[in-house]
Design a protein around this motif. Structure first.
Motif, mmCIF file in Angstrom:
data_model
loop_
_atom_site.group_PDB
_atom_site.id
_atom_site.type_symbol
_atom_site.label_atom_id
_atom_site.label_comp_id
_atom_site.label_asym_id
_atom_site.label_seq_id
_atom_site.Cartn_x
_atom_site.Cartn_y
_atom_site.Cartn_z
ATOM 1 N N MET A 1 -12.630 14.057 -15.612
ATOM 2 C CA MET A 1 -13.716 13.856 -14.663
ATOM 3 C C MET A 1 -14.380 12.497 -14.855
ATOM 4 O O MET A 1 -14.712 11.835 -13.885
ATOM 5 N N VAL A 2 -14.533 12.098 -16.123
ATOM 6 C CA VAL A 2 -15.173 10.819 -16.418
ATOM 7 C C VAL A 2 -14.332 9.672 -15.860
ATOM 8 O O VAL A 2 -14.871 8.719 -15.288
ATOM 9 N N TRP A 3 -12.999 9.785 -16.006
ATOM 10 C CA TRP A 3 -12.118 8.735 -15.488
ATOM 11 C C TRP A 3 -12.238 8.631 -13.967
ATOM 12 O O TRP A 3 -12.267 7.540 -13.408
ATOM 13 N N GLY A 4 -12.319 9.772 -13.278
ATOM 14 C CA GLY A 4 -12.470 9.770 -11.832
ATOM 15 C C GLY A 4 -13.773 9.134 -11.394
ATOM 16 O O GLY A 4 -13.810 8.336 -10.441
ATOM 17 N N ILE A 5 -14.859 9.449 -12.086
ATOM 18 C CA ILE A 5 -16.171 8.857 -11.767
ATOM 19 C C ILE A 5 -16.143 7.357 -12.035
ATOM 20 O O ILE A 5 -16.654 6.556 -11.246
ATOM 21 N N THR A 6 -15.505 6.960 -13.155
ATOM 22 C CA THR A 6 -15.407 5.533 -13.492
ATOM 23 C C THR A 6 -14.635 4.776 -12.417
ATOM 24 O O THR A 6 -15.049 3.690 -11.987
ATOM 25 N N MET A 7 -13.521 5.343 -11.970
ATOM 26 C CA MET A 7 -12.728 4.697 -10.921
ATOM 27 C C MET A 7 -13.522 4.590 -9.628
ATOM 28 O O MET A 7 -13.465 3.568 -8.937
ATOM 29 N N PHE A 8 -14.264 5.633 -9.297
ATOM 30 C CA PHE A 8 -15.080 5.628 -8.082
ATOM 31 C C PHE A 8 -16.137 4.522 -8.151
ATOM 32 O O PHE A 8 -16.304 3.752 -7.205
ATOM 33 N N VAL A 9 -16.832 4.429 -9.271
ATOM 34 C CA VAL A 9 -17.869 3.398 -9.441
ATOM 35 C C VAL A 9 -17.241 2.003 -9.389
ATOM 36 O O VAL A 9 -17.783 1.086 -8.746
ATOM 37 N N CYS A 10 -16.100 1.827 -10.046
ATOM 38 C CA CYS A 10 -15.419 0.525 -9.992
ATOM 39 C C CYS A 10 -14.991 0.190 -8.565
ATOM 40 O O CYS A 10 -15.034 -0.975 -8.153
ATOM 41 N N GLY A 11 -14.585 1.187 -7.800
ATOM 42 C CA GLY A 11 -14.230 0.968 -6.402
ATOM 43 C C GLY A 11 -15.418 0.503 -5.577
ATOM 44 O O GLY A 11 -15.303 -0.427 -4.765
ATOM 45 N N ILE A 12 -16.563 1.124 -5.803
ATOM 46 C CA ILE A 12 -17.791 0.707 -5.097
ATOM 47 C C ILE A 12 -18.141 -0.729 -5.479
ATOM 48 O O ILE A 12 -18.476 -1.552 -4.622
ATOM 49 N N LEU A 13 -18.046 -1.051 -6.770
ATOM 50 C CA LEU A 13 -18.331 -2.418 -7.220
ATOM 51 C C LEU A 13 -17.347 -3.423 -6.619
ATOM 52 O O LEU A 13 -17.743 -4.522 -6.225
ATOM 53 N N ALA A 14 -16.070 -3.043 -6.538
ATOM 54 C CA ALA A 14 -15.070 -3.952 -5.969
ATOM 55 C C ALA A 14 -15.357 -4.230 -4.495
ATOM 56 O O ALA A 14 -15.172 -5.355 -4.027
ATOM 57 N N ILE A 15 -15.837 -3.224 -3.776
ATOM 58 C CA ILE A 15 -16.152 -3.418 -2.357
ATOM 59 C C ILE A 15 -17.427 -4.235 -2.185
ATOM 60 O O ILE A 15 -17.517 -5.085 -1.301
ATOM 61 N N THR A 16 -18.404 -4.024 -3.055
ATOM 62 C CA THR A 16 -19.655 -4.770 -2.928
ATOM 63 C C THR A 16 -19.533 -6.200 -3.442
ATOM 64 O O THR A 16 -20.302 -7.066 -3.025
ATOM 65 N N LEU A 17 -18.579 -6.455 -4.339
ATOM 66 C CA LEU A 17 -18.330 -7.803 -4.864
ATOM 67 C C LEU A 17 -16.864 -8.171 -4.642
ATOM 68 O O LEU A 17 -16.103 -8.356 -5.602
ATOM 69 N N PRO A 18 -16.428 -8.299 -3.377
ATOM 70 C CA PRO A 18 -14.992 -8.465 -3.125
ATOM 71 C C PRO A 18 -14.401 -9.762 -3.656
ATOM 72 O O PRO A 18 -13.273 -9.767 -4.144
ATOM 73 N N LEU A 19 -15.123 -10.870 -3.589
ATOM 74 C CA LEU A 19 -14.564 -12.130 -4.080
ATOM 75 C C LEU A 19 -14.402 -12.098 -5.595
ATOM 76 O O LEU A 19 -13.357 -12.499 -6.119
ATOM 77 N N ALA A 20 -15.407 -11.609 -6.300
ATOM 78 C CA ALA A 20 -15.306 -11.509 -7.759
ATOM 79 C C ALA A 20 -14.166 -10.567 -8.149
ATOM 80 O O ALA A 20 -13.407 -10.862 -9.086
ATOM 81 N N SER A 21 -14.020 -9.473 -7.419
ATOM 82 C CA SER A 21 -12.927 -8.535 -7.687
ATOM 83 C C SER A 21 -11.585 -9.191 -7.431
ATOM 84 O O SER A 21 -10.643 -9.028 -8.207
ATOM 85 N N SER A 22 -11.498 -9.942 -6.341
ATOM 86 C CA SER A 22 -10.248 -10.623 -6.001
ATOM 87 C C SER A 22 -9.868 -11.628 -7.074
ATOM 88 O O SER A 22 -8.700 -11.704 -7.488
ATOM 89 N N VAL A 23 -10.829 -12.402 -7.542
ATOM 90 C CA VAL A 23 -10.554 -13.382 -8.600
ATOM 91 C C VAL A 23 -10.114 -12.664 -9.880
ATOM 92 O O VAL A 23 -9.161 -13.088 -10.542
#
Length: 168
Positions: free
Chosen positions: A1-23
């Protein structure tokens, strides 16, 4: 469950910071390409023919150059990777549409056509907006993937927890 929540949060961060995620993705990819170059170099010395040695040596040089170049110029790597992604989506969309016409009498084959059309449209959208689409494409797509992967991992973990507690 923790891994799923972590992936979800990282996904939200990647969408909110797309250029930083892309780099960040380009830097990780550059290291992987560099590692592949080193592997090709090692395999070159295990080759039993001069042609095999030269081919693997050439691949090692190309991979090494690409990896170092992407590490030194990550923004250019993002732009290049976005273009490659657009071309990939265009080809994938065409291939899936052709596949649909080969399997159209199969049950639920319409989903292959739907996927092909959506993939083709996505490729066209990225292509038409390139290079400005480079700012958001990679980070957003990886973020969406992380969100859905996180949700599926969380739901799978919760189902396993329910089955485990019911049998105990």
């Amino acid at each position: 469950m923790v891994w799923g929540i972590t992936m979800f949060v990282c996904g939200i961060l990647a969408i909110t910071l797309p250029l930083a995620s892309s780099v960040g993705i380009v830097i990780v990819l550059a290291w992987l390409i560099l590692f592949a170059g080193v592997c090709h170099l090692i395999f070159a010395f295990h080759s039993h023919s001069i042609g095999g040695f030269l081919w693997k040596l050439l691949l090692a040089i190309v991979y090494g150059f690409a990896g170092v170049y992407m590490l030194m110029h990550p923004l250019l790597g993002v732009i290049s990777l976005t273009l490659v992604l657009a071309v990939f989506f265009l080809f994938e969309g065409v291939v899936e549409i052709v596949l649909y016409f080969n399997i159209r009498k199969t049950a639920n084959a319409g989903w292959v056509l739907f996927d092909g059309i959506i993939t083709l449209i996505l490729g066209l959208l990225i292509w038409r907006q390139w290079p400005s689409s480079s700012v958001w494409v990679i980070g957003t797509l990886v973020g969406i993937s992380l969100i859905f992967s996180g949700i599926s991992r969380f739901m799978l973990s919760s189902a396993v927890s329910r089955v485990t507690s019911a049998t105990a």
